[in-house]
Design a protein around this motif. Structure first.
Motif, short mmCIF file in Angstrom:
data_model
loop_
_atom_site.label_atom_id
_atom_site.label_comp_id
_atom_site.label_asym_id
_atom_site.label_seq_id
_atom_site.Cartn_x
_atom_site.Cartn_y
_atom_site.Cartn_z
N GLY A 64 -6.28 37.76 34.54
CA GLY A 64 -5.24 37.49 35.54
C GLY A 64 -5.71 36.39 36.47
O GLY A 64 -6.85 35.95 36.38
N CYS A 93 -6.27 38.74 41.80
CA CYS A 93 -5.44 39.83 41.26
C CYS A 93 -6.21 41.16 41.22
O CYS A 93 -5.65 42.19 40.86
N LYS A 144 -3.68 42.61 31.80
CA LYS A 144 -3.33 41.41 32.55
C LYS A 144 -2.84 41.86 33.92
O LYS A 144 -1.79 42.47 34.03
N HIS A 190 -1.56 41.10 37.80
CA HIS A 190 -0.83 40.09 38.56
C HIS A 190 -1.28 40.14 40.02
O HIS A 190 -1.70 41.19 40.49
N HIS A 203 4.38 38.84 41.23
CA HIS A 203 4.16 38.42 39.84
C HIS A 203 3.36 37.13 39.73
O HIS A 203 3.61 36.33 38.83
N THR A 249 0.84 34.66 38.48
CA THR A 249 0.06 34.56 37.24
C THR A 249 -0.76 33.28 37.21
O THR A 249 -1.50 33.03 36.27
N ARG A 250 -0.60 32.42 38.22
CA ARG A 250 -1.27 31.11 38.23
C ARG A 250 -2.28 31.04 39.38
O ARG A 250 -2.11 31.68 40.41
N CYS A 278 3.06 32.39 41.89
CA CYS A 278 3.94 32.68 40.76
C CYS A 278 4.27 31.34 40.08
O CYS A 278 3.96 30.28 40.61
#
Ligand SMILES: [Zn+2]
Length: 206
Positions: free
Chosen positions: A10, A14, A135, A137, A147, A149-150, A179
């Motif tokens: 992740g 996270c 995974k 978040h 959410h 994820t980046r 996100c």
């Protein structure tokens, strides 16, 4: 012995290391023989330990090359925890495969995407050979959604350009989870080429 390779992945922030530490703590309670390993490149922790963002930590052996793990792990070790897998050289895939053959339980963490949103190091292969992948978040630091994820790199508070180096050591950069809608990756070189082309077209058209 039952082998497994649990991979926790992740974006930055996270809770990967926090989750790894939770699993390590359970192994300690169960009196398992455990080795905790982290790459020497990790600049976040300066001593021989791994540390989560909420201040939890555990002693770790720092290694510079993946192959060294084979010398550190002893036959009696049951659980091998490895933090920051994305920073290891590509031999990490062979090393973890070998540890699985030996019947070890391996628990690893790693960033699956770098700041350019591209697969980081050997993470794609590791995600393929893992027996379990979690995974996680993060919370987006821009819009607050759950959410993210980046991993956004910021230099002096502004989104870093695509041409900035993959691993910056001792720079003024910071990172935050975002996100996909809030993530930004400026590309000055491409913008310049596009504007050159546009100028050329404009010139030819005259
Ligand atoms: Zn967002």
């Amino acid at each position: 012995m039952q082998y497994s390779f649990e991979l926790i992945t992740g974006p930055m922030g996270c809770g990967k290391t926090e989750e790894l530490l939770r699993r390590i703590r359970r192994c300690v309670i169960a009196k398992k023989k455990i080795k905790v390993i982290s790459p020497e490149i990790d600049t976040r922790a300066h001593g021989d330990y791994i540390e989560s963002r909420n201040g939890l930590w555990y002693d770790a052996i720092k290694v510079a090359h993946a192959i060294q793990i084979m010398h550190i792990v002893k036959p009696e070790d049951e659980v091998i925890a490895i933090d920051e897998l994305q920073f290891f050289d590509s031999n990490i895939v062979k090393v973890i495969t070998e540890l699985m053959k030996q019947g070890k339980r391996i628990i690893g963490t790693g960033l699956e995407l770098d700041f350019k949103s591209e697969p980081f190091g050997s993470m794609p292969e590791l995600m393929c050979i893992a027996t379990h992948v979690d995974k996680l978040h993060a919370i987006c630091m821009k819009c607050g959604c759950e959410h993210a994820t980046r991993t956004q790199r910021l230099i002096d508070g502004k989104p870093a350009d695509k041409s900035s180096p993959l691993v910056m050591i001792g720079g003024d950069e910071t990172y935050e989870a975002r996100c996909i809608q809030c993530y930004e990756l400026p590309n000055a070189k491409q913008d310049e080429e596009v504007s050159k082309k546009f100028k050329l077209l404009h010139f030819e058209a005259r």
